[in-house]
Scaffold this active site. Structure first.
Site, short mmCIF file in Angstrom:
data_model
loop_
_atom_site.label_atom_id
_atom_site.label_comp_id
_atom_site.label_asym_id
_atom_site.label_seq_id
_atom_site.Cartn_x
_atom_site.Cartn_y
_atom_site.Cartn_z
N LYS A 69 78.68 72.66 56.17
CA LYS A 69 78.20 72.06 57.43
C LYS A 69 76.74 72.43 57.61
O LYS A 69 76.36 73.59 57.46
CB LYS A 69 79.02 72.62 58.61
CG LYS A 69 78.67 71.97 59.93
CD LYS A 69 79.45 70.70 60.16
CE LYS A 69 78.87 69.84 61.28
NZ LYS A 69 77.69 69.03 60.86
N LYS A 93 76.24 81.33 60.30
CA LYS A 93 76.33 80.83 61.68
C LYS A 93 77.74 80.32 61.99
O LYS A 93 78.31 80.61 63.04
CB LYS A 93 75.33 79.66 61.81
CG LYS A 93 74.80 79.42 63.18
CD LYS A 93 73.91 78.18 63.20
CE LYS A 93 72.57 78.38 62.54
NZ LYS A 93 71.68 77.19 62.70
N LYS A 105 72.94 72.47 53.86
CA LYS A 105 71.71 71.97 54.49
C LYS A 105 71.08 70.94 53.57
O LYS A 105 71.31 70.96 52.35
CB LYS A 105 70.72 73.12 54.67
CG LYS A 105 69.67 72.86 55.72
CD LYS A 105 70.22 73.09 57.09
CE LYS A 105 69.19 72.97 58.17
NZ LYS A 105 69.65 73.58 59.42
N THR A 189 72.17 72.76 71.26
CA THR A 189 71.47 73.91 70.67
C THR A 189 70.79 74.71 71.77
O THR A 189 70.95 75.94 71.86
CB THR A 189 70.45 73.43 69.61
OG1 THR A 189 71.14 72.61 68.67
CG2 THR A 189 69.79 74.59 68.91
N1 GLU Z 1 70.68 71.66 62.36
C1 GLU Z 1 71.43 72.44 63.30
C2 GLU Z 1 71.42 73.89 62.89
O1 GLU Z 1 70.57 74.36 62.18
C3 GLU Z 1 72.81 71.88 63.55
C4 GLU Z 1 73.72 71.83 62.35
C5 GLU Z 1 75.01 71.07 62.59
O2 GLU Z 1 75.23 70.61 63.70
O3 GLU Z 1 75.76 70.97 61.62
O4 GLU Z 1 72.24 74.66 63.33
#
Ligand code: GLU
Length: 431
Positions: A69, A93, A105, A189
């Site tokens: 994810k 995370k 990513k 976020t």
């Molecule tokens: N890009 C965001 C992060 O760095 C969200 C990632 C997501 O929602 O999968 O956490």
């Protein structure tokens, strides 16, 4: 050999947290190597007829606890080492928030501000055509990140659905609401970071009206946290975007600041009354100056590596909330710790985005959609729970919150990895 410093730096937290975490050395070793890294090239027909080739990456760091994810960033400085570091942070995370996901990513080397809307759509769809075999609701689920937004996610989900010849909204999160997005994802976020600060406020015994805040980066996350803190009475005294910042000792009228930034595409302090807005007095300052302001809360909400060995000693904020991914280098982190700056680390502070992404994925798979209040409640509950677990680990081991967050994440990932057996098990039948 390409420069892998960013990824290597990110891994340093593994070794720091290892001694306190419930994790086998084999599991640590596995986390040092992303499971899959791909580099793609995307040919795009530009509006003037010429063809341009863009480079992109997708890294799946780990998928032991669930599908990979993590977001896709469009930025001129994207490079593989950074994407690997960002994917590693996503693994941690998701574990911090106890989401059933691993980490991934992606990124494309591009300045999207130079593309027309049609070129951007072609590039977004082209990226998915290249990585379609490596993503999916059960394998790897992308989302927005720097300079990508819900519209881009909508195009990407549509492209994937066309390739699979099946409506597959759960392949990507952060989509527009009518295309299967979740209520509450847009500001998640910033909201997650705000919920962290509400717990921190209790620890400090703060009264919001006495607390000053500076935010570096006024995109999606920066604006959301500004709006929520402002509504509680906090004083936003400085804010910046990639072109520079503004400072006002008396604090800003945040709704009009957000309006000015989004409508005029630039930051100026405005005051609005009865639909009439006027530009008001404020000082300008650079992004570097903003980081060194004498404020209570500093929120880096833009790119990584902005607080370094060079400027860390000059940071005067009491609390630093990492809304950006990796805004503090390891050397700077040690300096901040020495100075007694309370750091709420990225893998907790900005985990609200991926948490609501998880909620979106659940809603897509069940076909049952939640109200905004349900999303907020569930997010708040998770952030509070993990905030205090990390706090407890920090106290117990007398370590900083970043180390504690990694200890927390590694213990969860470690359990999953060792459940598949370790050297001791295969040698002697013991776990
Ligand atoms: N890009 C965001 C992060 O760095 C969200 C990632 C997501 O929602 O999968 O956490």
């Amino acid at each position: 050999m390409p420069d892998d410093t960013v990824f290597r730096d990110a891994l340093r937290n593994l070794d720091r947290a290892f001694q306190y975490a419930d994790i086998h050395p084999e599991a640590i070793e596995r986390l040092k190597h992303p499971k899959l890294s791909i580099e793609v090239t995307i040919p795009v027909r530009m509006d003037d007829g010429q063809m341009r080739i863009f480079r992109g990456y997708r890294v799946r760091h780990d998928d032991t606890r669930g599908p990979g994810k993590g977001g896709i960033r469009f930025h001129p400085e994207v490079d593989l080492s950074e994407v690997k570091a960002l994917a590693f942070w996503m693994t941690c995370k998701c574990a911090v928030m106890n989401l059933p996901f691993g980490g991934a990513k992606g990124g494309v080397v591009v300045n999207p501000k130079e593309l027309s809307p049609l070129e951007l759509e072609r590039l977004s769809r082209g990226f998915i055509q290249r990585v379609a075999d490596f993503i999916g609701p059960e394998t790897d689920v992308p989302a927005p990140d720097i300079y990508t937004n819900s519209m881009i996610m909508g195009w990407m989900a549509d492209e994937y659905s066309k390739i699979r010849r099946q409506f597959t909204p759960a392949v990507i999160t952060g989509k527009p609401i009518p295309l299967g997005g979740s209520l509450g994802r847009e500001d998640a976020t910033g909201r997650g970071a705000y919920y962290c600060l509400k717990e921190h406020e209790k620890q400090r015994g703060w009264h919001p009206q006495d607390v000053t805040v500076a935010i570096q980066g006024f995109g999606n996350a920066g604006q959301a946290i500004a709006r929520l803190l402002d509504a509680d009475g906090y004083n936003l005294v400085a804010v910046s975007d990639s072109s520079g910042g503004v400072y006002r000792k008396e604090g800003f009228h945040v709704p009009s600041l957000i309006q000015a930034k989004n409508e005029r595409k630039k930051l100026e302090s405005v005051y609005c009354r009865d639909g009439l807005c006027e530009v008001i007095e404020s000082e300008t300052l650079t992004n570097e100056e903003l980081l060194e302001l004498d404020v209570d809360i500093l929120v880096p909400a833009a790119l990584g590596n902005v607080i370094t060995a060079e400027n860390a000693a000059r940071v005067r904020a009491a609390t630093l909330v990492e809304v950006a991914n990796g805004p503090v280098t390891p050397e700077a982190d040690a300096i901040l710790h020495e100075k007694g700056v309370f750091v709420i680390p990225d893998i907790l502070a900005n985990a609200g985005g991926v948490t609501v992404s998880y909620f979106e994925w659940v809603q897509n798979r069940t076909g049952l959609y939640w109200t905004e209040a349900e999303v907020h409640d569930r997010l708040r509950e998770r952030v509070e729970r993990e905030y205090w677990k990390i706090d407890e680990l920090a106290q117990r081991h007398a370590i900083d919150r970043r180390a504690a967050a990694y200890v927390h994440a590694l213990s969860r990932i470690g359990k999953a990895l060792t459940a598949q057996g370790t050297e001791e098990y295969f040698r002697n039948g013991k776990r």
